[in-house]
Write an enzyme that holds these catalytic residues in place. Sequence first.
Site, PDB file in Angstrom:
ATOM      1  N   HIS A 191      -3.909  -4.478   0.625  1.00  0.00           N
ATOM      2  CA  HIS A 191      -3.210  -5.253   1.789  1.00  0.00           C
ATOM      3  C   HIS A 191      -3.209  -6.881   2.205  1.00  0.00           C
ATOM      4  CE1 HIS A 191      -2.683  -1.403   4.207  1.00  0.00           C
ATOM      5  NE2 HIS A 191      -3.516  -0.766   3.163  1.00  0.00           N
ATOM      6  N   CYS A 242       1.024  -1.279  -0.140  1.00  0.00           N
ATOM      7  CA  CYS A 242      -0.050   0.081  -0.090  1.00  0.00           C
ATOM      8  C   CYS A 242       0.875   1.171  -0.108  1.00  0.00           C
ATOM      9  CB  CYS A 242      -1.029  -0.199   1.314  1.00  0.00           C
ATOM     10  SG  CYS A 242      -2.355   1.099   0.996  1.00  0.00           S
ATOM     11  N   GLU A 282      -2.151  -8.642   4.099  1.00  0.00           N
ATOM     12  CA  GLU A 282      -1.974  -9.014   5.450  1.00  0.00           C
ATOM     13  C   GLU A 282      -3.539  -9.313   5.996  1.00  0.00           C
ATOM     14  OE1 GLU A 282      -1.800  -4.485   5.730  1.00  0.00           O
ATOM     15  OE2 GLU A 282      -1.178  -6.222   4.439  1.00  0.00           O
TER      16      GLU A 282
END
Length: 235
Positions: free
Chosen positions: A211, A114, A213
Site C-alpha cells: 500500500h 494490493c 498510499e
Amino acid sequence: MTRPLIAIPARFSATTSALRYAAEVNARALVEAVYRAGGEPATIHPDPDPACVSARLSRFDGVLLPGGGDLDPRLYGASDAHEAVYDVDVTQDAFDLAVARHALGAGLPLLAVCRGLQAVNVALGGTLEQHMGSAGPGTEHRHLVHPVALLPGSVVARACGAEKVDASCYHHQRVDRLGSGLAVTARAVDGTVEAMELTSAVGWFAAVQWHPEDTAGDDPAAQGLFDALVAAAGS
C-alpha cells in the site's frame, strides 16, 4: 491547468463513522496521493453490469484499482473458500475485473494496489493463494513495513526512482500462478510477488502488492507511483 481525471472504483463499506448507513468509500490517503500528484481523483460506483465499463471509462485519463476485501475464489477456479477469506462481493468483483481488462486492453494508464494487483492477475487468468498464514520471520504481511528490492529498469523501479523501497503491507493472500503476459518485478524475502508489469503493455501499467498510499505523504518513492500514473494519464 486541467488535472488528469483518475477513476478509482469505490469500495463497499457496511458502516462508516460519518454516515448512518452503508457507504461507498476510498481510503483518504489514496485519494490524497493522486491529488498530490496533480490528478483529479474520482470515485466511481461499481455497476452490477460490467458491460458498461468501456463507455464509463472513456471520459477518464487513468485508473487506480485500490485495495479491499478478497476476490471470490471461484473466479480463479477454486472449488471452495478458505475460512480466512473475507468481504467477498460479487458486484465488486465483476466490476473490478471488467475495469482491469478494459484498462489493459485500451492502454489506459493503470496503477493496481494490493487487491488491485490480485484482480489484474485473476483478470488475466492467474490464480491466488487464498491464505498465506505465517511461516516465521519475514513471512508476515499484515501491519508490517518491510524492504522490497525492485527489478532495475522495471516500470515500478522507474516510478519509485529507486531499486529498493520500504513497503507498507496489509494482505493475507498473494499471487499463486501468474496471469498471462505478466512479469514479476519485485518479490519479498519469502517469495511473495510484490510488483508486476506486462511484458508487452499497450499503455503505462504497474501493480504493487503493498500500500504505497500509507507512506506516500513523506516517502518520495511511494509517492512516485502516483506521480507516474498521473504523468502517464496527462500525456
